[in-house]
Design a protein around this motif. Structure first.
Motif, PDB file in Angstrom:
ATOM      1  N   ILE A  17       8.893  48.015  53.554  1.00 44.19           N
ATOM      2  CA  ILE A  17       9.797  47.210  54.380  1.00 44.19           C
ATOM      3  C   ILE A  17      11.077  46.890  53.620  1.00 44.19           C
ATOM      4  O   ILE A  17      12.175  46.953  54.180  1.00 44.19           O
ATOM      5  N   PHE A  18      10.970  46.573  52.346  1.00 39.32           N
ATOM      6  CA  PHE A  18      12.139  46.280  51.528  1.00 39.32           C
ATOM      7  C   PHE A  18      13.067  47.488  51.441  1.00 39.32           C
ATOM      8  O   PHE A  18      14.293  47.365  51.592  1.00 39.32           O
ATOM      9  N   VAL A  19      12.508  48.683  51.205  1.00 46.83           N
ATOM     10  CA  VAL A  19      13.334  49.892  51.100  1.00 46.83           C
ATOM     11  C   VAL A  19      14.034  50.184  52.423  1.00 46.83           C
ATOM     12  O   VAL A  19      15.234  50.499  52.449  1.00 46.83           O
ATOM     13  N   ILE A  20      13.314  50.053  53.530  1.00 44.87           N
ATOM     14  CA  ILE A  20      13.919  50.299  54.843  1.00 44.87           C
ATOM     15  C   ILE A  20      15.028  49.282  55.114  1.00 44.87           C
ATOM     16  O   ILE A  20      16.131  49.636  55.545  1.00 44.87           O
ATOM     17  N   GLY A  27      23.786  50.708  55.291  1.00 45.21           N
ATOM     18  CA  GLY A  27      24.346  51.629  56.276  1.00 45.21           C
ATOM     19  C   GLY A  27      23.764  53.035  56.219  1.00 45.21           C
ATOM     20  O   GLY A  27      24.357  53.969  56.753  1.00 45.21           O
ATOM     21  N   VAL A  28      22.622  53.185  55.589  1.00 43.67           N
ATOM     22  CA  VAL A  28      21.981  54.493  55.483  1.00 43.67           C
ATOM     23  C   VAL A  28      21.177  54.757  56.749  1.00 43.67           C
ATOM     24  O   VAL A  28      20.508  53.859  57.263  1.00 43.67           O
ATOM     25  N   LYS A  29      21.259  55.973  57.248  1.00 42.47           N
ATOM     26  CA  LYS A  29      20.404  56.362  58.360  1.00 42.47           C
ATOM     27  C   LYS A  29      19.026  56.669  57.770  1.00 42.47           C
ATOM     28  O   LYS A  29      18.757  57.781  57.307  1.00 42.47           O
ATOM     29  N   VAL A  30      18.162  55.657  57.779  1.00 43.41           N
ATOM     30  CA  VAL A  30      16.899  55.700  57.052  1.00 43.41           C
ATOM     31  C   VAL A  30      16.004  56.836  57.536  1.00 43.41           C
ATOM     32  O   VAL A  30      15.452  57.590  56.731  1.00 43.41           O
ATOM     33  N   CYS A  35      13.571  62.172  56.703  1.00 47.38           N
ATOM     34  CA  CYS A  35      13.305  63.547  57.158  1.00 47.38           C
ATOM     35  C   CYS A  35      13.900  64.565  56.188  1.00 47.38           C
ATOM     36  O   CYS A  35      13.277  65.587  55.886  1.00 47.38           O
ATOM     37  N   LYS A  36      15.099  64.286  55.674  1.00 45.70           N
ATOM     38  CA  LYS A  36      15.710  65.195  54.703  1.00 45.70           C
ATOM     39  C   LYS A  36      14.878  65.240  53.424  1.00 45.70           C
ATOM     40  O   LYS A  36      14.644  66.311  52.851  1.00 45.70           O
ATOM     41  N   GLY A  37      14.411  64.094  52.986  1.00 47.79           N
ATOM     42  CA  GLY A  37      13.574  64.051  51.788  1.00 47.79           C
ATOM     43  C   GLY A  37      12.251  64.794  51.978  1.00 47.79           C
ATOM     44  O   GLY A  37      11.788  65.503  51.082  1.00 47.79           O
ATOM     45  N   ALA A  38      11.651  64.644  53.168  1.00 49.70           N
ATOM     46  CA  ALA A  38      10.410  65.365  53.452  1.00 49.70           C
ATOM     47  C   ALA A  38      10.653  66.872  53.460  1.00 49.70           C
ATOM     48  O   ALA A  38       9.850  67.647  52.935  1.00 49.70           O
ATOM     49  N   LYS A  39      11.775  67.302  54.041  1.00 50.87           N
ATOM     50  CA  LYS A  39      12.118  68.729  54.077  1.00 50.87           C
ATOM     51  C   LYS A  39      12.335  69.252  52.661  1.00 50.87           C
ATOM     52  O   LYS A  39      11.835  70.318  52.297  1.00 50.87           O
ATOM     53  N   ASP A  40      13.065  68.498  51.853  1.00 46.89           N
ATOM     54  CA  ASP A  40      13.309  68.910  50.462  1.00 46.89           C
ATOM     55  C   ASP A  40      11.994  68.984  49.687  1.00 46.89           C
ATOM     56  O   ASP A  40      11.800  69.876  48.857  1.00 46.89           O
ATOM     57  N   GLY A  41      11.092  68.049  49.954  1.00 45.16           N
ATOM     58  CA  GLY A  41       9.790  68.063  49.293  1.00 45.16           C
ATOM     59  C   GLY A  41       8.977  69.296  49.652  1.00 45.16           C
ATOM     60  O   GLY A  41       8.340  69.914  48.792  1.00 45.16           O
TER      61      GLY A  41
END
Length: 176
Positions: A17-20, A27-30, A35-41
């Motif tokens: 919850i804190f990170v979100i 202003g980050v599109k969380v 999704c980008k991080g999951a794809k990179d992983g």
């Protein structure tokens, strides 16, 4: 004791919850970032899969060919003169290659020597103070494309040897 249970139960959800919330405030599109991080992983997993397969096959060949038994037989006598139990030699040889194979050997040590024995204490201490050196090097260096490990393997193997000797010495000092 209740505090520890409560802390362990709520710490991960609070962190998520804190990170979100922090991302939203900044202003980050969380969701898009997730999704980008999951794809990179997933791309990283595909990139390092050959290195993982090579390590798993190598360990299987080492074990199934009988070469591990030959190494253990050759090293048991010299190492036992330093007070290193012969039962942990196979664990010392296999640990740099595979954590799961090392856990299997540790289980065998527990079954044959008893969990309350000196050998089991040394093996447990050694498991906690050594690393799956070749697996880690192949994984991380393979992920970033490093071809020459330079002194990494030699230094890591020296560190593993020191950890094994230290495990024996600390167990002798603390448990006798």
């Amino acid at each position: 004791m209740r505090f520890i249970w409560l802390f362990s139960t709520v710490s991960v959800p609070i962190l998520v919850i804190f990170v979100i919330a922090y991302g939203v405030i900044r202003g980050v599109k969380v969701y898009d970032a997730f999704c980008k991080g999951a794809k990179d992983g997933l791309l990283l997993i595909i990139k390092i899969l050959p290195y993982i397969c090579a390590t798993v096959v190598s360990v299987g060949l080492l074990r199934d060919s009988g070469l591990l038994d030959i190494f253990c037989g050759a090293l048991s006598e010299p190492l036992s003169s330093f007070g290193i139990p012969s039962e942990i030699v196979s664990l010392y040889i296999i640990r740099p290659f595979s954590s799961s194979a090392a856990l299997g050997l540790l289980s065998d040590i527990f079954n044959t020597c008893s969990v309350n024995s000196f050998v089991a204490d040394v093996a447990s201490t050694m498991m906690g103070s050594t690393e799956t050196t070749f697996y880690t090097i192949s994984l991380y260096y393979g992920a970033v494309g490093v071809k020459k490990t330079r002194y990494t393997v030699a230094v890591a193997m020296i560190c593993d040897a020191v950890a094994m000797i230290s495990a024996v010495l600390f167990c002798k000092l603390l448990l006798s």
